[in-house]
Design a protein around this motif. Sequence first.
Motif, PDB file in Angstrom:
ATOM      1  N   LEU A 202       0.829  -1.208   0.000  1.00  0.00           N
ATOM      2  CA  LEU A 202       0.000   0.000   0.000  1.00  0.00           C
ATOM      3  C   LEU A 202       0.866   1.262   0.000  1.00  0.00           C
ATOM      4  O   LEU A 202       0.509   2.265  -0.628  1.00  0.00           O
ATOM      5  N   THR A 203       2.002   1.208   0.705  1.00  0.00           N
ATOM      6  CA  THR A 203       2.927   2.348   0.677  1.00  0.00           C
ATOM      7  C   THR A 203       3.468   2.576  -0.731  1.00  0.00           C
ATOM      8  O   THR A 203       3.614   3.715  -1.185  1.00  0.00           O
ATOM      9  N   ALA A 204       3.770   1.492  -1.439  1.00  0.00           N
ATOM     10  CA  ALA A 204       4.261   1.605  -2.818  1.00  0.00           C
ATOM     11  C   ALA A 204       3.197   2.238  -3.714  1.00  0.00           C
ATOM     12  O   ALA A 204       3.503   3.075  -4.574  1.00  0.00           O
ATOM     13  N   ILE A 205       1.936   1.830  -3.505  1.00  0.00           N
ATOM     14  CA  ILE A 205       0.854   2.427  -4.304  1.00  0.00           C
ATOM     15  C   ILE A 205       0.757   3.923  -4.028  1.00  0.00           C
ATOM     16  O   ILE A 205       0.605   4.748  -4.944  1.00  0.00           O
ATOM     17  N   THR A 206       0.843   4.295  -2.745  1.00  0.00           N
ATOM     18  CA  THR A 206       0.778   5.717  -2.377  1.00  0.00           C
ATOM     19  C   THR A 206       1.925   6.501  -3.004  1.00  0.00           C
ATOM     20  O   THR A 206       1.730   7.593  -3.556  1.00  0.00           O
ATOM     21  N   ASP A 207       3.140   5.958  -2.921  1.00  0.00           N
ATOM     22  CA  ASP A 207       4.305   6.642  -3.496  1.00  0.00           C
ATOM     23  C   ASP A 207       4.152   6.798  -5.005  1.00  0.00           C
ATOM     24  O   ASP A 207       4.508   7.838  -5.574  1.00  0.00           O
ATOM     25  N   THR A 208       3.651   5.761  -5.673  1.00  0.00           N
ATOM     26  CA  THR A 208       3.453   5.841  -7.122  1.00  0.00           C
ATOM     27  C   THR A 208       2.453   6.937  -7.467  1.00  0.00           C
ATOM     28  O   THR A 208       2.650   7.709  -8.408  1.00  0.00           O
ATOM     29  N   LYS A 238      16.747   9.443 -11.485  1.00  0.00           N
ATOM     30  CA  LYS A 238      15.339   9.289 -11.847  1.00  0.00           C
ATOM     31  C   LYS A 238      15.093   7.925 -12.476  1.00  0.00           C
ATOM     32  O   LYS A 238      14.053   7.297 -12.243  1.00  0.00           O
ATOM     33  N   LEU A 239      16.035   7.457 -13.284  1.00  0.00           N
ATOM     34  CA  LEU A 239      15.889   6.137 -13.879  1.00  0.00           C
ATOM     35  C   LEU A 239      15.909   5.054 -12.798  1.00  0.00           C
ATOM     36  O   LEU A 239      15.137   4.095 -12.855  1.00  0.00           O
ATOM     37  N   ARG A 240      16.772   5.223 -11.813  1.00  0.00           N
ATOM     38  CA  ARG A 240      16.831   4.246 -10.725  1.00  0.00           C
ATOM     39  C   ARG A 240      15.516   4.233  -9.945  1.00  0.00           C
ATOM     40  O   ARG A 240      15.029   3.170  -9.551  1.00  0.00           O
ATOM     41  N   ALA A 241      14.939   5.436  -9.739  1.00  0.00           N
ATOM     42  CA  ALA A 241      13.655   5.497  -9.040  1.00  0.00           C
ATOM     43  C   ALA A 241      12.561   4.825  -9.860  1.00  0.00           C
ATOM     44  O   ALA A 241      11.677   4.151  -9.316  1.00  0.00           O
ATOM     45  N   LEU A 242      12.634   5.004 -11.189  1.00  0.00           N
ATOM     46  CA  LEU A 242      11.656   4.363 -12.071  1.00  0.00           C
ATOM     47  C   LEU A 242      11.773   2.845 -11.999  1.00  0.00           C
ATOM     48  O   LEU A 242      10.760   2.129 -11.915  1.00  0.00           O
ATOM     49  N   VAL A 243      13.002   2.365 -12.008  1.00  0.00           N
ATOM     50  CA  VAL A 243      13.216   0.917 -11.911  1.00  0.00           C
ATOM     51  C   VAL A 243      12.743   0.394 -10.560  1.00  0.00           C
ATOM     52  O   VAL A 243      12.096  -0.659 -10.460  1.00  0.00           O
ATOM     53  N   GLU A 244      13.045   1.126  -9.495  1.00  0.00           N
ATOM     54  CA  GLU A 244      12.637   0.690  -8.162  1.00  0.00           C
ATOM     55  C   GLU A 244      11.109   0.661  -8.041  1.00  0.00           C
ATOM     56  O   GLU A 244      10.545  -0.252  -7.423  1.00  0.00           O
ATOM     57  N   GLN A 245      10.457   1.629  -8.653  1.00  0.00           N
ATOM     58  CA  GLN A 245       8.994   1.643  -8.647  1.00  0.00           C
ATOM     59  C   GLN A 245       8.448   0.401  -9.343  1.00  0.00           C
ATOM     60  O   GLN A 245       7.479  -0.219  -8.886  1.00  0.00           O
ATOM     61  N   THR A 246       9.077   0.016 -10.452  1.00  0.00           N
ATOM     62  CA  THR A 246       8.641  -1.175 -11.186  1.00  0.00           C
ATOM     63  C   THR A 246       8.880  -2.433 -10.369  1.00  0.00           C
ATOM     64  O   THR A 246       8.073  -3.373 -10.381  1.00  0.00           O
ATOM     65  N   ARG A 247       9.987  -2.443  -9.644  1.00  0.00           N
ATOM     66  CA  ARG A 247      10.257  -3.596  -8.782  1.00  0.00           C
ATOM     67  C   ARG A 247       9.205  -3.724  -7.688  1.00  0.00           C
ATOM     68  O   ARG A 247       8.768  -4.829  -7.358  1.00  0.00           O
ATOM     69  N   GLN A 248       8.810  -2.595  -7.132  1.00  0.00           N
ATOM     70  CA  GLN A 248       7.784  -2.619  -6.085  1.00  0.00           C
ATOM     71  C   GLN A 248       6.452  -3.141  -6.613  1.00  0.00           C
ATOM     72  O   GLN A 248       5.634  -3.652  -5.848  1.00  0.00           O
ATOM     73  N   ALA A 249       6.248  -2.987  -7.927  1.00  0.00           N
ATOM     74  CA  ALA A 249       5.015  -3.504  -8.528  1.00  0.00           C
ATOM     75  C   ALA A 249       5.099  -5.001  -8.794  1.00  0.00           C
ATOM     76  O   ALA A 249       4.151  -5.584  -9.335  1.00  0.00           O
ATOM     77  N   GLY A 250       6.242  -5.614  -8.451  1.00  0.00           N
ATOM     78  CA  GLY A 250       6.371  -7.053  -8.593  1.00  0.00           C
ATOM     79  C   GLY A 250       7.116  -7.496  -9.823  1.00  0.00           C
ATOM     80  O   GLY A 250       7.107  -8.691 -10.153  1.00  0.00           O
ATOM     81  N   GLN A 251       7.791  -6.575 -10.504  1.00  0.00           N
ATOM     82  CA  GLN A 251       8.524  -6.936 -11.717  1.00  0.00           C
ATOM     83  C   GLN A 251      10.016  -7.045 -11.388  1.00  0.00           C
ATOM     84  O   GLN A 251      10.634  -6.062 -10.960  1.00  0.00           O
ATOM     85  N   PRO A 252      10.661  -8.198 -11.582  1.00  0.00           N
ATOM     86  CA  PRO A 252      12.103  -8.315 -11.321  1.00  0.00           C
ATOM     87  C   PRO A 252      12.887  -7.597 -12.426  1.00  0.00           C
ATOM     88  O   PRO A 252      12.844  -7.998 -13.595  1.00  0.00           O
TER      89      PRO A 252
END
Length: 362
Positions: A202-208, A238-252
């Motif tokens: 839920l925190t990841a959803i809020t941050d996104t 910014k790219l690292r944050a984008l990748v980390e956001q994708t990881r939080q969504a469950g994508q390796p």
Amino acid sequence: MALLFALASVVPALQDQGTQLGDLPRRPFDALTIAVVALECLPLAVRRRWPALCLALVSVGFVIDQLRAYHTVAGAALAIALLSAGAHLQRRRRTTIVLASAAYLALAVALDRQGSTEGVTGFAIFYLLLVLPWGIGAWLRQTRAAEAERRRHVALTARAAERTRIASELHDIVTHHVTAMVVQAEAARYLTAAPERLDTALTAITDTGRRAITDLRHLLDLLNPDHGADPRTPSVGKLRALVEQTRQAGQPVEFTVEGSPARTTGGAEVVAYRVVQEALTNALKYAHGVRTTVHVHHRDRETTVQVSTEGSGSYAGGPGGSGRGLAGLRERVGVLGGEFSAERRADGGFDVRARIPTGSPS
């Protein structure tokens, strides 16, 4: 210019070089001459701001000059006043032409009664000579108006292109963030038995959502005509944050960067960011949970991006995907003079590659 004509009128060597209409005997200068010269010359100082007033005052001075037969050099100021009126007068142009022509006709009649030997032909020729500077001024006015219209059209075209660009940016941002939020929300449904992991999801959803709002506000600010800041350039962070956001969504996702961005990228960094964003969005939508690699390589004159997703899935551009995001990326990369490809591999995976030159395209 006004002072130049005034000074030239009192120079003894130029007193016989003035405008002589009507061929009347020249009269020596007297006290009235100073007033006539001032009336012909000084209004030129306001010829652009008040062209009609300038023309009227100069014309009165010219009439007195010719009727009194001073024949000063200041008489040439009438041509300047006519040119300025033709170029800068905005309203009642036809009325001005009629009144000026009527005044000239009255002057010709008065000079003829004083014994002028000019004749109808001479007066007509001089009238045509006066029409010439007015015509030149009118041509300059039309040229300026055409140039202003051309610039307005260019500005409108540029504004429309900028709005199209921003719309494309909004498409990418909304698609990526909303996709990530949906995937994260779907995953959260299965975490009710694990409160700690549910809280993280839920925190990841809020941050996104917050990142989406921030990016949307930035792009919408660009539509503000008073907005003077340069568009934000996504950095490696910014790219690292984008990748980390994708990881939080469950994508390796595996992320590697080589080199450093050039000082002058000409938009290459922004396009590279959008390529990674679009590719990761497609991976989330159509190959969720499948290993994905992101490789960015900065060179002196170009930046290369490669995003690869293993396994099989319904990728954008194939079943279930419109491919509009990839088509937009291909266009953006092409504008910078680069190359873009998005294709399925033989093993069922999908590769997105982009070579983006840094600097402005030639």
